[in-house]
Scaffold this motif. Structure first.
Motif: not given
Length: 154
Positions: A127-154
């Motif tokens: 990531l060019a910049r770390p995820l914000s706290v707000v972004q992390q809250h949304y990822l948690t709500a979606l049950d998506v790991p923050a690594t989804c941007f750096t280690r995509p599935a597949g």
């Protein structure tokens, strides 16, 4: 009046023949009574959208309809997951103007990720910049790991 109204596009899998057959007018009437569905597809009936599309073949119209239906399904599943998270944890998510909301929308969530930039260096992603706290809250709500941007599935 019909010419001014233009056409009304409605995709369905309701048969036109047989025991379960319904006329186009019956299908349209049932559809119009579904206010939630009507709101979801309202953007499709916007003259700017409808008149800008030109698809010659019926297969292409069907394919576009399927893509739009799948996109709406994913959109609604994201909202359902976020709202379920809010209900089970009793923790609202950051909404508009930094106010907490118990009814987050998919559009609201998408706007929080507008500035995310993923850099690809060789086979690595970061990531060019770390995820914000707000972004992390949304990822948690979606049950998506923050690594989804750096280690995509597949």
């Amino acid at each position: 009046m019909e010419e001014e109204a233009g056409c009304f596009v409605l995709l369905t899998n309701v048969p036109t023949a047989g025991d379960l057959a319904q006329s186009a007018r019956e299908i349209l009437t049932v559809y119009k009574e579904q206010h939630g569905t009507e709101q979801n597809y309202g953007f499709l009936k916007d003259p700017v959208i409808v008149k800008s599309l030109f698809l010659k073949k019926p297969e292409r119209i069907e394919a576009l309809g399927l893509v739009l239906l799948l996109a709406l399904l994913i959109w609604r599943l994201m909202e359902r997951a976020m709202r379920r998270h809010v209900d089970t944890t009793s923790t609202p998510l950051p909404g508009w103007d930094k106010k907490a909301t118990e009814r987050p929308t998919a559009f609201m969530m998408v706007t929080k990720f507008v500035g995310v930039i993923v850099l690809k260096l060789g086979h690595d992603r970061q990531l060019a910049r770390p995820l914000s706290v707000v972004q992390q809250h949304y990822l948690t709500a979606l049950d998506v790991p923050a690594t989804c941007f750096t280690r995509p599935a597949g």
